[in-house]
Enzyme design. Structure first.
Site, short mmCIF file in Angstrom:
data_model
loop_
_atom_site.label_atom_id
_atom_site.label_comp_id
_atom_site.label_asym_id
_atom_site.label_seq_id
_atom_site.Cartn_x
_atom_site.Cartn_y
_atom_site.Cartn_z
N ILE A 87 0.88 -1.18 0.00
CA ILE A 87 0.00 0.00 0.00
C ILE A 87 0.91 1.22 0.00
O ILE A 87 1.80 1.32 0.84
CB ILE A 87 -1.00 0.00 1.19
CG1 ILE A 87 -1.90 1.24 1.12
CG2 ILE A 87 -0.30 -0.14 2.52
CD1 ILE A 87 -3.10 1.16 2.07
N VAL A 89 1.34 5.59 -1.19
CA VAL A 89 0.77 6.87 -1.61
C VAL A 89 1.92 7.73 -2.12
O VAL A 89 2.98 7.79 -1.50
CB VAL A 89 0.05 7.55 -0.41
CG1 VAL A 89 -0.40 8.96 -0.78
CG2 VAL A 89 -1.14 6.72 0.05
N GLU A 121 2.53 -7.44 6.55
CA GLU A 121 3.85 -7.30 7.16
C GLU A 121 4.30 -5.85 7.00
O GLU A 121 3.98 -5.21 6.00
CB GLU A 121 4.91 -8.18 6.48
CG GLU A 121 4.81 -9.64 6.80
CD GLU A 121 4.21 -10.43 5.64
OE1 GLU A 121 3.94 -9.80 4.60
OE2 GLU A 121 4.01 -11.64 5.79
N ASN A 126 9.47 1.37 10.01
CA ASN A 126 8.50 2.23 9.32
C ASN A 126 7.42 2.63 10.33
O ASN A 126 6.27 2.22 10.27
CB ASN A 126 7.89 1.47 8.13
CG ASN A 126 7.09 2.36 7.19
OD1 ASN A 126 6.81 3.52 7.52
ND2 ASN A 126 6.72 1.82 6.04
N TYR A 133 -1.46 1.68 10.94
CA TYR A 133 -2.12 0.37 11.04
C TYR A 133 -2.70 0.16 12.44
O TYR A 133 -3.81 -0.35 12.60
CB TYR A 133 -1.14 -0.76 10.71
CG TYR A 133 -0.63 -0.76 9.28
CD1 TYR A 133 -1.47 -0.46 8.21
CD2 TYR A 133 0.70 -1.06 9.01
CE1 TYR A 133 -0.99 -0.47 6.91
CE2 TYR A 133 1.19 -1.07 7.70
CZ TYR A 133 0.33 -0.77 6.66
OH TYR A 133 0.80 -0.78 5.37
C1 LIG Z 1 2.41 4.75 4.81
C2 LIG Z 1 1.61 5.52 3.77
C3 LIG Z 1 0.90 4.54 2.84
C4 LIG Z 1 0.58 6.40 4.49
O1 LIG Z 1 -0.18 7.06 3.50
P1 LIG Z 1 -0.78 8.52 3.73
O2 LIG Z 1 -1.92 8.68 2.79
O3 LIG Z 1 0.30 9.53 3.66
O4 LIG Z 1 -1.26 8.43 5.22
P2 LIG Z 1 -2.51 9.16 5.80
O5 LIG Z 1 -2.50 10.61 5.46
O6 LIG Z 1 -3.72 8.36 5.42
O7 LIG Z 1 -2.19 8.97 7.35
C5 LIG Z 1 -3.18 8.77 8.19
C6 LIG Z 1 -3.01 9.79 9.25
O8 LIG Z 1 -4.16 9.74 10.03
C7 LIG Z 1 -3.77 9.42 11.36
N1 LIG Z 1 -4.89 8.74 11.95
C8 LIG Z 1 -5.66 9.30 12.87
N2 LIG Z 1 -6.63 8.47 13.20
C9 LIG Z 1 -6.48 7.36 12.47
C10 LIG Z 1 -7.19 6.15 12.38
N3 LIG Z 1 -8.29 5.90 13.10
N4 LIG Z 1 -6.75 5.21 11.53
C11 LIG Z 1 -5.65 5.42 10.80
N5 LIG Z 1 -4.94 6.57 10.85
C12 LIG Z 1 -5.36 7.53 11.68
C13 LIG Z 1 -2.50 8.64 11.17
O9 LIG Z 1 -1.72 8.54 12.32
C14 LIG Z 1 -1.85 9.51 10.15
O10 LIG Z 1 -1.41 10.68 10.75
P3 LIG Z 1 0.09 11.20 10.60
O11 LIG Z 1 0.33 11.36 9.13
O12 LIG Z 1 0.08 12.49 11.34
O13 LIG Z 1 0.94 10.15 11.21
C15 LIG Z 1 2.51 6.49 2.96
O14 LIG Z 1 3.24 7.29 3.86
C16 LIG Z 1 3.46 5.76 2.05
O15 LIG Z 1 3.12 5.46 0.89
N6 LIG Z 1 4.66 5.49 2.56
C17 LIG Z 1 5.68 4.81 1.77
C18 LIG Z 1 5.26 3.38 1.48
C19 LIG Z 1 5.00 2.63 2.77
O16 LIG Z 1 5.73 2.72 3.74
N7 LIG Z 1 3.91 1.83 2.74
C20 LIG Z 1 3.56 0.98 3.85
C21 LIG Z 1 4.38 -0.25 3.81
S1 LIG Z 1 3.87 -1.45 4.99
#
Ligand SMILES: CC(C)(COP(=O)(O)OP(=O)(O)OC[C@H]1O[C@@H](n2cnc3c(N)ncnc32)[C@H](O)[C@@H]1OP(=O)(O)O)[C@@H](O)C(=O)NCCC(=O)NCCS
Length: 181
Positions: A87, A89, A121, A126, A133
């Site tokens: 996953i 973004v 996983e 990270n 999650y």
């Molecule tokens: C990890 C990744 C997919 C997150 O995507 P994103 O769209 O930027 O994340 P979001 O904006 O949806 O983040 C959710 C935010 O809501 C927050 N949040 C608040 N309530 C939440 C809830 N109930 N559930 C989930 N998130 C919640 C999260 O903590 C996060 O806040 P933060 O950015 O201040 O930490 C993105 O950073 C990415 O592509 N990273 C590189 C690839 C990667 O690491 N993928 C995961 C591999 S396992």
């Protein structure tokens, strides 16, 4: 339009944003591989995504109002379970709640597929992804030793453990206020 989601806002509301989810096709592979290379030190290859399509895994892309791919996820169905494999973004649109939008889609898709359990996983290093999650409702269930390629502090090839996280699909549906069709 602001695509930021409140933590418990369901996908229906998310879909009022400019972003749309649709199945990944071979025509998306270049854009997907480009994002992949920009967000991981050890990215999947274009071929890994092509193989996922051939294997008929669940693969969706998130597109913006111009149709540009901004994110994606890939999940492998199993017997009453769904394994989230990737996953991601695009860096320029991170922090807008788009991972939540995709996780909600994954949960609904898992429900439609008859999956009871979702698992994934993640690298313990990270911490951003682990926190997302956890807040979403996944909990750690195991650690796989030396699962990921890595580099040590001297830049030498090394390995990193994987944290295995899991959640009941029914719990996530309730927690997120998602109603299966
Ligand atoms: C990890 C990744 C997919 C997150 O995507 P994103 O769209 O930027 O994340 P979001 O904006 O949806 O983040 C959710 C935010 O809501 C927050 N949040 C608040 N309530 C939440 C809830 N109930 N559930 C989930 N998130 C919640 C999260 O903590 C996060 O806040 P933060 O950015 O201040 O930490 C993105 O950073 C990415 O592509 N990273 C590189 C690839 C990667 O690491 N993928 C995961 C591999 S396992």
């Amino acid at each position: 339009m602001n695509a930021r989601l409140r933590p418990h806002e369901p996908i229906a509301a998310a879909m009022q944003s400019v972003y749309t989810l649709r199945p990944m096709t071979p025509a998306d592979l270049d854009a997907v591989a480009q994002i992949e290379a920009s967000v991981y030190d050890f990215p999947w290859s274009r071929g890994n995504f092509a193989d996922s399509l051939t294997a008929q895994y669940h693969a969706q892309v998130l597109t913006d109002e111009t149709g540009t791919v901004r994110g994606y996820f890939v999940a492998m169905p199993g017997v009453e379970e769904m394994h989230l494999l990737n996953i991601s973004v695009a860096p320029e649109v991170q922090g807008q709640g788009l991972s939540l939008l995709m996780l909600d889609a994954l949960v609904l898709l898992s429900r439609a597929d008859g999956a009871l359990l979702l698992w994934l996983e993640v690298r313990p290093s990270n911490t951003h992804a682990v926190r997302i999650y956890e807040r979403y409702g996944f909990y750690p269930i195991a650690r796989r030793r030396d699962y990921y390629p890595s580099v040590d502090t001297h830049g030498r090839a090394s390995r990193e453990d994987a944290l295995v996280m899991s959640a009941q699909v029914g719990d996530l549906l309730l927690r997120r206020g998602l109603r299966p069709a």
